[in-house]
Design a protein around this motif. Structure first.
Motif, short mmCIF file in Angstrom:
data_model
loop_
_atom_site.label_atom_id
_atom_site.label_comp_id
_atom_site.label_asym_id
_atom_site.label_seq_id
_atom_site.Cartn_x
_atom_site.Cartn_y
_atom_site.Cartn_z
N ARG A 33 0.84 -1.20 0.00
CA ARG A 33 0.00 0.00 0.00
C ARG A 33 0.87 1.25 0.00
N ASP A 34 0.82 2.04 1.07
CA ASP A 34 1.61 3.27 1.11
C ASP A 34 2.91 3.11 1.90
N GLN A 35 3.26 1.87 2.22
CA GLN A 35 4.46 1.62 3.02
C GLN A 35 5.57 0.98 2.18
N LEU A 36 6.75 1.53 2.31
CA LEU A 36 7.95 1.01 1.66
C LEU A 36 8.90 0.58 2.77
N THR A 37 9.29 -0.69 2.76
CA THR A 37 10.23 -1.21 3.76
C THR A 37 11.49 -1.68 3.06
N LEU A 38 12.63 -1.17 3.52
CA LEU A 38 13.93 -1.55 2.99
C LEU A 38 14.68 -2.28 4.09
N SER A 39 15.11 -3.51 3.82
CA SER A 39 15.87 -4.30 4.78
C SER A 39 17.25 -4.55 4.20
N ALA A 81 6.96 10.18 -5.35
CA ALA A 81 6.16 9.36 -4.43
C ALA A 81 5.96 10.05 -3.08
N ARG A 82 6.73 11.10 -2.81
CA ARG A 82 6.62 11.87 -1.57
C ARG A 82 6.63 10.95 -0.33
N CYS A 83 7.73 10.22 -0.20
CA CYS A 83 7.88 9.29 0.92
C CYS A 83 8.60 9.96 2.08
N ALA A 84 8.15 9.65 3.28
CA ALA A 84 8.78 10.18 4.50
C ALA A 84 9.17 9.01 5.39
N LEU A 85 10.34 9.10 5.96
CA LEU A 85 10.82 8.05 6.86
C LEU A 85 9.94 8.00 8.10
N GLN A 86 9.48 6.80 8.44
CA GLN A 86 8.65 6.60 9.63
C GLN A 86 9.42 5.91 10.75
N ALA A 87 10.34 5.02 10.38
CA ALA A 87 11.10 4.27 11.39
C ALA A 87 12.38 3.74 10.77
N VAL A 113 11.67 2.18 7.19
CA VAL A 113 10.26 2.12 6.81
C VAL A 113 9.81 3.53 6.44
N PHE A 114 9.25 3.65 5.24
CA PHE A 114 8.75 4.92 4.73
C PHE A 114 7.24 4.83 4.53
N ARG A 115 6.56 5.96 4.65
CA ARG A 115 5.16 6.11 4.22
C ARG A 115 5.18 7.04 3.02
N CYS A 116 4.49 6.63 1.97
CA CYS A 116 4.50 7.40 0.73
C CYS A 116 3.13 8.02 0.49
N ALA A 117 3.10 9.33 0.27
CA ALA A 117 1.84 10.04 0.02
C ALA A 117 1.26 9.65 -1.33
N ASP A 118 2.10 9.32 -2.30
CA ASP A 118 1.66 8.91 -3.64
C ASP A 118 2.36 7.61 -4.02
N PRO A 119 1.92 6.48 -3.41
CA PRO A 119 2.61 5.21 -3.64
C PRO A 119 2.59 4.75 -5.10
#
Length: 163
Positions: A33-39, A81-87, A113-119
């Motif tokens: 959805r609007d979450q991007l997770t990079l590990s 995508a206007r992503c902001a770091l959440q954690a 973990v990012f949340r993207c306003a326009d995923p």
């Protein structure tokens, strides 16, 4: 979207051919959805040039520098995508008080973990890891999300994951 998450769990559970190769790291990317997770997983040697407890002030400084680079956010999703770091969660052996057993390979493990306003506009992630860690020459990347799954090899000459 539960399907995307289920596929991501199965996809990322697949074995990778080379688990611990000096100079080579692994990046797993999950878009849900609007979450991007990079590990991220990197051999400590790729970041600081050794894989043991620091023996002198220069080695302690190298560990501290690696920690600063990882905390400074070495990943940038494309701007549209206007992503902001959440954690973020960064485990840097020896610097964070964790010492592995003798003889074990030592890895840096980090997640962002990012949340993207326009995923829907999320099409790429660029990294500065190759600039920060000169001993890193390859990052094996796997990605899963609503547009499917894929794999890509990032290098100093190709530091962006695109889909």
């Amino acid at each position: 979207m539960k399907t995307v998450l289920a596929i991501a769990v199965l996809f990322l559970a697949l074995p990778v051919c080379a688990q611990h190769v000096h100079g080579e790291g692994r990046l797993d990317v999950v878009i849900d959805r609007d979450q991007l997770t990079l590990s991220l997983e990197l051999p400590l040697d790729a970041a600081v040039g050794f894989e043991r407890a620091p023996r002198n002030e220069a080695e302690r400084a190298a560990l501290a520098s690696a920690g600063r680079a990882l905390h400074a956010l070495p990943f940038a999703p494309n701007a549209a995508a206007r992503c902001a770091l959440q954690a973020k969660d960064i485990s840097l052996p020896y610097l964070d008080g964790k010492a592995p057993a003798a003889g074990e390979h030592v890895d840096i493990v980090a997640s962002y973990v990012f949340r993207c306003a326009d995923p829907a506009a999320l099409k790429s992630v660029e990294t500065t890891l190759f600039k920060d860690f000169k001993r890193l020459y390859r990052l094996a990347s796997r990605r899963v999300g609503p547009s499917g799954q894929g794999a890509m090899r990032l290098t100093p000459n190709r530091p962006s994951l695109t889909w």
